[in-house]
Design an enzyme around this catalytic site. Structure first.
Site, PDB file in Angstrom:
ATOM      1  N   ASP A 190       5.649  23.716  76.287  1.00  0.00           N
ATOM      2  CA  ASP A 190       6.522  24.872  76.397  1.00  0.00           C
ATOM      3  C   ASP A 190       7.659  24.523  77.351  1.00  0.00           C
ATOM      4  O   ASP A 190       7.519  23.634  78.202  1.00  0.00           O
ATOM      5  CB  ASP A 190       5.717  26.065  76.924  1.00  0.00           C
ATOM      6  CG  ASP A 190       6.563  27.312  77.075  1.00  0.00           C
ATOM      7  OD1 ASP A 190       7.384  27.569  76.180  1.00  0.00           O
ATOM      8  OD2 ASP A 190       6.406  28.015  78.081  1.00  0.00           O
TER       9      ASP A 190
ATOM     10  N   THR B  34      10.096  26.211  72.245  1.00  0.00           N
ATOM     11  CA  THR B  34      10.732  27.288  72.997  1.00  0.00           C
ATOM     12  C   THR B  34      11.239  28.359  72.046  1.00  0.00           C
ATOM     13  O   THR B  34      11.331  28.143  70.839  1.00  0.00           O
ATOM     14  CB  THR B  34      11.901  26.740  73.850  1.00  0.00           C
ATOM     15  OG1 THR B  34      12.485  27.809  74.583  1.00  0.00           O
ATOM     16  CG2 THR B  34      12.962  26.097  72.976  1.00  0.00           C
ATOM     17  N   GLY B  35      11.575  29.507  72.589  1.00  0.00           N
ATOM     18  CA  GLY B  35      12.154  30.586  71.801  1.00  0.00           C
ATOM     19  C   GLY B  35      13.619  30.795  72.114  1.00  0.00           C
ATOM     20  O   GLY B  35      14.193  31.814  71.744  1.00  0.00           O
TER      21      GLY B  35
ATOM     22  N   LYS C 190      21.526  46.577  78.729  1.00  0.00           N
ATOM     23  CA  LYS C 190      21.528  45.109  78.765  1.00  0.00           C
ATOM     24  C   LYS C 190      20.483  44.596  77.793  1.00  0.00           C
ATOM     25  O   LYS C 190      19.501  45.279  77.478  1.00  0.00           O
ATOM     26  CB  LYS C 190      21.256  44.589  80.179  1.00  0.00           C
ATOM     27  CG  LYS C 190      19.811  44.597  80.628  1.00  0.00           C
ATOM     28  CD  LYS C 190      19.638  43.780  81.906  1.00  0.00           C
ATOM     29  CE  LYS C 190      18.180  43.596  82.274  1.00  0.00           C
ATOM     30  NZ  LYS C 190      17.507  44.798  82.715  1.00  0.00           N
TER      31      LYS C 190
ATOM     32  N   GLU D 178      15.349  39.644  85.310  1.00  0.00           N
ATOM     33  CA  GLU D 178      15.882  40.763  86.081  1.00  0.00           C
ATOM     34  C   GLU D 178      16.056  40.387  87.549  1.00  0.00           C
ATOM     35  O   GLU D 178      16.997  40.846  88.206  1.00  0.00           O
ATOM     36  CB  GLU D 178      14.972  41.975  85.938  1.00  0.00           C
ATOM     37  CG  GLU D 178      14.976  42.580  84.542  1.00  0.00           C
ATOM     38  CD  GLU D 178      14.407  43.993  84.509  1.00  0.00           C
ATOM     39  OE1 GLU D 178      13.532  44.286  85.345  1.00  0.00           O
ATOM     40  OE2 GLU D 178      14.844  44.787  83.662  1.00  0.00           O
TER      41      GLU D 178
ATOM     42  N   ARG E 247      20.690  30.837  79.325  1.00  0.00           N
ATOM     43  CA  ARG E 247      20.293  31.980  78.521  1.00  0.00           C
ATOM     44  C   ARG E 247      21.367  33.042  78.663  1.00  0.00           C
ATOM     45  O   ARG E 247      21.810  33.331  79.776  1.00  0.00           O
ATOM     46  CB  ARG E 247      18.954  32.537  79.003  1.00  0.00           C
ATOM     47  CG  ARG E 247      17.762  31.697  78.620  1.00  0.00           C
ATOM     48  CD  ARG E 247      16.488  32.384  79.041  1.00  0.00           C
ATOM     49  NE  ARG E 247      15.319  31.749  78.450  1.00  0.00           N
ATOM     50  CZ  ARG E 247      14.084  32.166  78.609  1.00  0.00           C
ATOM     51  NH1 ARG E 247      13.859  33.241  79.330  1.00  0.00           N
ATOM     52  NH2 ARG E 247      13.066  31.547  78.045  1.00  0.00           N
TER      53      ARG E 247
END
Length: 691
Positions: A340, A645-646, A535, A476, A581
């Site tokens: 991962d 991974t995503g 968001k 966050e 990201r």
């Protein structure tokens, strides 16, 4: 952690697919009242039926069993037989050598495995010491080992879940389930029942599992499995069964060789006896025994054990636990590692490093880690000189403008820019400007307010250690740290310090994994203004937008979702290529009619519409320092490393290059399933992303 004594195993229930049952079915099946919980007497009765909530790890490590395991292999048995024969023939030297070899082999193997078993025993005892439950209508704190099926369990941020439970009330509730599923990011929970009894463990989001950690929010659940019946208990049971595994190929080869050598030794003895016409005297017998013992490599056992012990010692320096020496053989047989990305190859310590706003361009955010120290900067062109309409403009430098409804979506970082009126200006270069409260634009201030208030995480300073810690979702936390670098963290914005307008959160629409976004309604206590901040993933935020904000408070331009997405795509690709990201942030003011309503009862779909797009934020999860050397070492050993991974394909490729899985010159294939909500994208043989 969890469960029964051996005596209680007789009364063990078959665990039903509680994730497929609605709350009423669960309540009836476990015979519990949601308002009062179990009575003290009923809890005591169930404790006698199901046993205490603890791991039954097979008892303390048995030194005798470990010792026997060291002596029960064919080669050692043959050497023991040779010792007996040596004593019978009074060959004390040969007997002493063999005893030394067996003693060394046994001692090394025994102490290594005994130490490992003691460590495993300590791990089995790791559990949450107390839990909050509802008993006889009162919320009480009880030892976790006293939890029983049917208990109403209260959970909140920071708790370690004491037993497997079916959730029936959640509020922005996430848990860290890396212990069970390997998923590094927290999992958002829900209460809705599922239809598939065979649903993978990680997708049973209406359940909370023993030994997982609550990262955000609060919830209530009904305990349905304790002890060895829980999911972590099943893992412990599998660990206990490892003692019964089949022999490894190396063990089989050594056993086979031992039998062959034993046969050769017997044949050699018969040949010696036959050569002397079976007239066996002391000299002939000693000669035959010496020949037989010479056939058996008594040092082989010690050499194999010594080599494996050195391997265990090396792994111990890397903080790896080896229960049995023969496990090293399986480790040495590995040909492919699937890893991962988040939390394994990377540090899972998210930090916001970049932002992009329409009409303003890119902003850089310095500072790593959780400490809210760093600068926000942007590059702006130096004063420009207007050119006459007939002047020649050199367009050799590619323009970075994107057309959105006929107007320029400019980054303001190129040397030649086209303005809305078609005129051109020439720049004399760029300069870096630090952004702070005195010079930030209205749209950037809104972005910082959204990052701070549309956020359920906290960052705190530990006075004892001097370190900053984050509570909540890592993404966050990264946004909260960014806002705090501008002195606009949630504590500052929700207090009456006077440095900023005071805000309060009216209601929240928590993050939902199915729509990949969250929103909050906030009120400016100074002006009474109410806003919705939104968001989430760009592909989920853009359809909610009907405009974008360009720099100042009045610079809102109407835009269609398709046109906005076309403007954003190059920026997203650019940020993803740097391994970031990307999230999108939007807002809208509430109408006067909405301000007088109870927004907590409003339909979410009616709230998250007509939004104004504010900008993109890029969040970086730095690779672990040891990831690249480890990948390179795997390649040198002939082991293929594959990253799963995503993330966005460009983000996945960037991280893969940083850790060495992809080389800079490697090209990416892009094979995906079409017309599906979930895609598996292969970026070559070493990187795969599922979206």
């Amino acid at each position: 952690m969890i469960f029964r004594s051996k005596k209680a195993d007789k009364n063990a229930r078959t665990i039903k697919p509680y994730h497929c049952m609605d709350i009423d079915q669960v309540v009836n099946d476990l015979n519990v009242n949601l308002d009062t919980g179990l009575s003290a007497s009923e809890a005591e009765h169930r404790l006698t039926i199901y046993g205490i909530n603890e791991m039954r790890g097979g008892g303390r490590p048995s030194a005798f069993k470990i010792l026997v395991r060291q002596l029960t292999n064919i080669m050692v048995i043959i050497l023991v037989a040779a010792i007996v024969v040596s004593f019978v023939t009074k060959d004390w030297i040969e007997a002493g050598v063999l005893i030394g070899v067996i003693g060394f082999n046994t001692a090394v193997g025994f102490f290594q495995e005994f130490k490992a078993e003691k460590t495993m025993d300590s791990l089995r005892k790791m559990s949450s010491p107390t839990s909050r439950v509802l008993r006889s209508g009162q919320q009480v704190v009880v030892p976790t080992i006293d939890l029983v099926p049917g208990d109403i369990l209260y959970l909140e941020s920071g708790d370690v879940v004491g037993a497997d439970c079916r959730l029936f009330e959640v509020f922005n509730f996430d848990t860290d389930e890396a212990l069970l599923t390997g998923e590094a990011l927290p999992i958002s929970k829900c209460v809705a029942a599922f239809s598939d009894p065979e649903l993978p463990l990680g997708d049973r989001t209406n359940l909370s599992f023993a030994s997982t950690t609550v990262t955000k929010g609060r919830s209530k659940g009904i305990v349905y499995a304790t002890g060895m019946s829980s999911e972590v208990g099943k893992i412990a049971k599998k660990l206990m069964e490892t003692n019964k595994t089949k022999k490894t190929p190396l063990q089989k080869s050594l056993d086979k060789m031992a039998w062959i050598l034993l046969a050769i030794a017997i044949i050699s003895v018969l040949i010696v006896f036959g050569a002397n016409k079976f007239k066996i005297n002391t000299d002939v017998l000693l000669y035959a025994i010496g020949l037989a013992i010479a056939t058996i490599p008594e040092g082989l056992v010690a050499v194999v054990t010594l080599i494996m012990s050195l391997g265990v010692h090396t792994l111990a320096k890397k903080r790896a636990l080896v229960r049995q020496l023969v496990a090293l053989e399986s480790l040495g047989s590995i040909t492919n590692i699937c890893s991962d990305k988040t939390g394994t190859l990377t540090q899972a310590k998210m930090v916001m490093v970049r932002a992009w706003l329409p009409g303003e361009g890119f902003f850089s955010v310095s500072g790593l880690g959780l400490e809210p120290v760093g600068e926000i900067t942007k590059k702006v062109p130096l004063p420009r000189v207007a050119r006459p309409p007939n002047a020649v403009v050199n367009f050799s430098t590619p323009s970075h403008t994107d057309e959105v409804n006929g107007t320029a979506c400019s980054i303001q970082s190129e040397k030649v820019q086209l303005l809305d009126d078609g005129k051109s200006t020439a720049s004399g270069g760029e300069k870096t400007v630090t952004v702070d409260a005195t010079n930030m634009s209205a749209s950037f201030r809104r972005l910082a307010e959204a990052a701070s208030l549309c956020n359920m995480s906290e960052i705190k300073h530990n006075a004892e250690t001097g370190e900053w810690v984050g509570i909540g979702d890592p993404t966050e936390i990264a946004l909260q740290v960014f806002a705090s670098k501008l002195s606009m963290g949630k504590p500052q914005l929700t207090s009456n310090s006077g440095a900023h307008d005071s805000w309060s959160v009216v209601c929240e629409y928590p993050f939902d994994s199915t729509i990949k976004r969250m929103s909050v309604v906030v009120r400016n206590e100074s002006t009474g203004e109410q806003l919705v901040f939104l968001k989430g993933a760009t592909e989920r935020v853009v359809p909610c937008c009907t405009g974008r904000q360009d720099g100042d408070a009045d610079g809102i331009t109407d835009v269609t979702p398709d046109a906005l997405q076309s403007c954003l795509d190059p920026r997203i690709e650019q940020m993803a290529r740097d391994g970031l990201r990307v999230l999108s942030i939007a807002y809208r003011p509430l109408s006067s009619e909405e301000c007088i309503k109870d927004m907590s009862k409003a339909n979410r779909d009616d709230v998250e519409v007509g939004m104004t797009f504010l900008g993109l934020v890029g969040i970086y999860d730095p690779p672990r320092p040891e990831s690249h050397p480890s990948v390179m070492e795997c390649y040198r050993a002939g082991i293929q490393v594959t990253m799963l991974t995503g993330d966005h394909p460009e983000t996945a490729a960037a991280i893969a290059r940083q850790v060495g899985i992809l080389q800079s010159e490697d090209s990416l294939s892009d094979t995906k399933e079409a017309n599906t909500d979930h895609q598996v994208i292969s970026l070559g043989p070493t990187v795969m992303t599922a979206r």
